[in-house]
Design a protein around this motif. Structure first.
Motif, PDB file in Angstrom:
ATOM      1  N   LEU A 167      -7.712   2.018   3.735  1.00 50.42           N
ATOM      2  CA  LEU A 167      -7.168   0.663   3.585  1.00 50.42           C
ATOM      3  C   LEU A 167      -6.137   0.368   4.670  1.00 50.42           C
ATOM      4  N   LYS A 171      -6.379   5.277   0.351  1.00 53.92           N
ATOM      5  CA  LYS A 171      -5.244   4.578   0.951  1.00 53.92           C
ATOM      6  C   LYS A 171      -5.301   4.617   2.478  1.00 53.92           C
ATOM      7  N   LEU A 181       0.823  -1.208   0.000  1.00 48.70           N
ATOM      8  CA  LEU A 181       0.000   0.000   0.000  1.00 48.70           C
ATOM      9  C   LEU A 181       0.857   1.258   0.000  1.00 48.70           C
TER      10      LEU A 181
END
Length: 113
Positions: free
Chosen positions: A84, A81, A49
Motif C-alpha cells: 500500500l 502495508k 497507514l
C-alpha cells in the motif's frame, strides 16, 4: 461565535488502530485538489497507514481507489502495508474533473465478495 474546548487532555503520541473493518479509501486526483493538495492528501494517507495494524485474520484490510475523470482501483483490499505504501508513493496527480459517482460504484464493487 463561541469556542469551547471539550477535552484538555493531550492526545497520546502513538495511537495504533486495529479494528474489524474493510476500508476503501478514495484519493481525489481531480483538478480541485491542486498539486499541493494532492501531496498533502498522499502524506496524510501515509500517516494513516503508519498508524494502523493491518491483518486480514484479525479484520483490518485497506483498499485504494484514485479518482478524477477516470476511476482507477489502485489496490484491492489487502493487509500488505508495504505494498500500500509503495502504490501511494507511486501515484500521480491527474488534475481532471471529479467523478464521484464512478468512485462510489467502484468502491461498492471492491467490497463485494
Amino acid at each position: 461565535y463561541h469556542r469551547e474546548y471539550c477535552n484538555d487532555n493531550p492526545c497520546p503520541a502513538e495511537v495504533v488502530c486495529l479494528a474489524k473493518l474493510d476500508l476503501i479509501i478514495g484519493l481525489d486526483a481531480s483538478g480541485s485538489m491542486t498539486e499541493d493538495g494532492w501531496k498533502a492528501q498522499s502524506t496524510a494517507l501515509l500517516g494513516v497507514l503508519d498508524r494502523v495494524k493491518l491483518s486480514a485474520k484479525e479484520g483490518l484490510q485497506i483498499g485504494l481507489a484514485k479518482f478524477a475523470w477516470d476511476v482507477t482501483p489502485v489496490s484491492q483490499l489487502t493487509d500488505d502495508k508495504a505494498a500500500l505504501i509503495k502504490v501511494v508513493k507511486a501515484m500521480a496527480y491527474d488534475g481532471w474533473t471529479t467523478n464521484l459517482g464512478g468512485l462510489f460504484r467502484m468502491m461498492k464493487g471492491m467490497l463485494q465478495f
